[in-house]
Write a protein that holds these residues in place. Structure first.
Motif, short mmCIF file in Angstrom:
data_model
loop_
_atom_site.label_atom_id
_atom_site.label_comp_id
_atom_site.label_asym_id
_atom_site.label_seq_id
_atom_site.Cartn_x
_atom_site.Cartn_y
_atom_site.Cartn_z
N LEU A 1 4.66 35.38 71.60
CA LEU A 1 3.76 34.31 71.15
C LEU A 1 4.09 33.96 69.71
N GLY A 2 4.34 32.67 69.47
CA GLY A 2 4.78 32.25 68.14
C GLY A 2 6.29 32.30 68.05
N CYS A 3 6.96 31.91 69.12
CA CYS A 3 8.42 32.04 69.19
C CYS A 3 9.15 31.07 68.26
N SER A 4 8.46 30.04 67.76
CA SER A 4 9.12 29.07 66.89
C SER A 4 9.03 29.44 65.42
N GLY A 5 8.23 30.46 65.07
CA GLY A 5 8.14 30.92 63.69
C GLY A 5 9.23 31.93 63.39
N SER A 6 9.28 32.39 62.14
CA SER A 6 10.37 33.28 61.72
C SER A 6 10.33 34.61 62.48
N ILE A 7 9.13 35.16 62.71
CA ILE A 7 9.04 36.41 63.46
C ILE A 7 9.53 36.21 64.88
N GLY A 8 9.08 35.12 65.52
CA GLY A 8 9.49 34.84 66.88
C GLY A 8 10.98 34.63 67.01
N VAL A 9 11.56 33.89 66.08
CA VAL A 9 13.01 33.63 66.10
C VAL A 9 13.78 34.95 65.96
N ASN A 10 13.33 35.80 65.04
CA ASN A 10 13.99 37.09 64.86
C ASN A 10 13.80 38.00 66.07
N ALA A 11 12.62 37.92 66.69
CA ALA A 11 12.38 38.72 67.89
C ALA A 11 13.34 38.31 69.02
N LEU A 12 13.60 37.02 69.14
CA LEU A 12 14.53 36.55 70.16
C LEU A 12 15.97 36.97 69.85
N GLU A 13 16.29 37.05 68.57
CA GLU A 13 17.62 37.56 68.19
C GLU A 13 17.77 39.02 68.63
N ILE A 14 16.71 39.80 68.43
CA ILE A 14 16.74 41.20 68.85
C ILE A 14 16.81 41.29 70.38
N ALA A 15 16.03 40.46 71.07
CA ALA A 15 16.06 40.46 72.53
C ALA A 15 17.45 40.14 73.06
N LYS A 16 18.10 39.18 72.42
CA LYS A 16 19.47 38.82 72.82
C LYS A 16 20.43 39.97 72.56
N ARG A 17 20.26 40.60 71.42
CA ARG A 17 21.16 41.69 71.02
C ARG A 17 21.08 42.86 71.99
N PHE A 18 19.86 43.13 72.49
CA PHE A 18 19.67 44.29 73.36
C PHE A 18 19.48 43.89 74.84
#
Length: 379
Positions: free
Chosen positions: A4-21
């Motif tokens: 939730l909040g995927c367009s903010g900085s936390i959300g963007v970084n969370a998606l980077e981590i999700a992609k990485r793992f």
């Protein structure tokens, strides 16, 4: 998981981590930034999305064939409908509280970046279901061994950058406008959190969060200008340990996801099986030839810091602080009031609602609205 909040900085970084793992995303909640959401849909293929306004549905990429949830009620329904064990809540403001409560009610873990959940509603939240993402509370958890049994401690300390006016002449600060308050000395953040950094309200929020998370009122904060030391723990034996790291939210996010999904810490190294020593999650800190100093937060520069002891005596007052501050910051960002007036309005609301009680979500929401209405009349 749900983000939730995927367009903010936390959300963007969370998606980077999700992609990485290589982690699957079930639901993305994006608010109104549909162009970024469409890019995230193409890359992460969520089963469902949540957006703020039904009028934006035609803007969603035709390639997405999943379910679309709308508004606050849609976010709650998405949580109820999901199979995910983990909700990463990076929503901004009081809006984020009900999704936290809903996720916990559904038996899910919450990786929490929404400060208001604990600041306003800590009394109603099962802390055992919360994994903090704020760098300060992550650092405290890191030092205390996460969910493992930790040694008894005497004091907890978090740090602050000092905000835009940390070096300005005291007589000039009350007259400053939003343009100047948004000039953070260390990095670019969202507008509201940057203003809260300048007033030190952000650190009051984090003091309250630490109280709810760690069940202790021996909490204080210092200014650390490098933003390298995020937290310190003083133990009963007299020793003090500190957590140093580059300011990169991917570190707490990675650990929150690992803990929230019940994965071993070795999972964070798993993508480098061909290396004896895995790469760091974030860039390594160069701490040589740095001047590290912990400075006292002076109430002459940050008048709202005087509220710290009052808030720790009655943590429920966090609801008043948050509601009044959201209204005052909104007016300040619209250049309707000055920096000094914003501070005075928050202080006035805190003094007016200095004895509050609520026992349910409904009572809390009604009180939040009462504080907001009162604060608006003071503008």
């Amino acid at each position: 998981m749900i983000i939730l909040g995927c367009s903010g900085s936390i959300g963007v970084n969370a998606l980077e981590i999700a992609k990485r793992f290589c982690l699957e995303i079930e639901v993305l909640g994006a608010g109104k930034n549909i162009s970024l959401l469409n890019k995230q849909i193409s890359e992460h293929h969520p089963k469902a999305i949540a957006i703020a306004d039904a009028q934006d549905i035609p803007k969603i990429t035709p390639a997405f064939q999943g379910k679309i949830y709308i508004g606050k009620e849609g976010i709650l329904q998405a949580i109820l409908d999901s199979k995910s064990k983990l909700v990463l809540n990076a929503l901004t403001g009081f809006l984020g509280l009900e999704p936290t409560l809903c996720a916990i009610h559904c038996g899910k873990k919450v990786a929490l970046a929404n400060k208001e959940s604990l600041v306003a509603g800590g009394e109603l939240i099962d802390i055992s279901k919360i994994i903090p993402i704020d760098s300060e509370h992550f650092s405290l958890s890191y030092l205390l061994g996460f969910p493992k049994t930790s040694r008894p401690f005497r004091n907890l300390y978090i740090t602050a950058s000092g905000g835009a006016f940390r070096d300005m002449d005291l007589n000039e600060i009350p007259h400053q406008n939003a343009l100047n308050a948004l000039k953070h000395p260390n990095w670019q953040m969202g507008k509201k959190i940057t203003i809260d950094s300048a007033t030190m309200v952000n650190k009051l929020f984090e003091i309250l969060e630490a109280y709810w998370l760690f069940g202790n009122k021996n909490i204080d904060a210092f200014i650390e200008r490098n933003s390298h030391i995020h937290a310190l723990v003083e133990f009963w034996d007299g020793s003090v340990v500190a957590h140093f790291a580059n300011a990169n939210m991917q570190l707490p996010i990675a650990y929150a996801i690992q803990l929230g999904l019940g994965l071993p810490e070795s999972f964070l190294h798993s993508f480098h099986t061909n290396k004896a020593i895995p790469d760091s999650i974030i860039s390594q800190l160069d701490f040589q030839n740095k001047n590290y100093q912990l400075q006292k937060i002076e109430s002459a520069r940050y008048p709202l810091w005087n509220l710290k002891s009052v808030l720790l005596e009655n943590p429920k007052l966090g609801l008043v602080l948050n509601a009044a501050n959201e209204i005052a910051v909104e007016a300040f960002l619209q250049d309707s009031i000055s920096f000094g007036t914003m501070t005075q309005i928050v202080q006035d609301s805190m003094q007016t609602f200095n004895k509050i009680h609520f026992k349910s979500k409904e009572e809390m929401i009604a009180l939040d609205q009462e504080v907001r209405d009162y604060t608006r009349r003071k503008l």
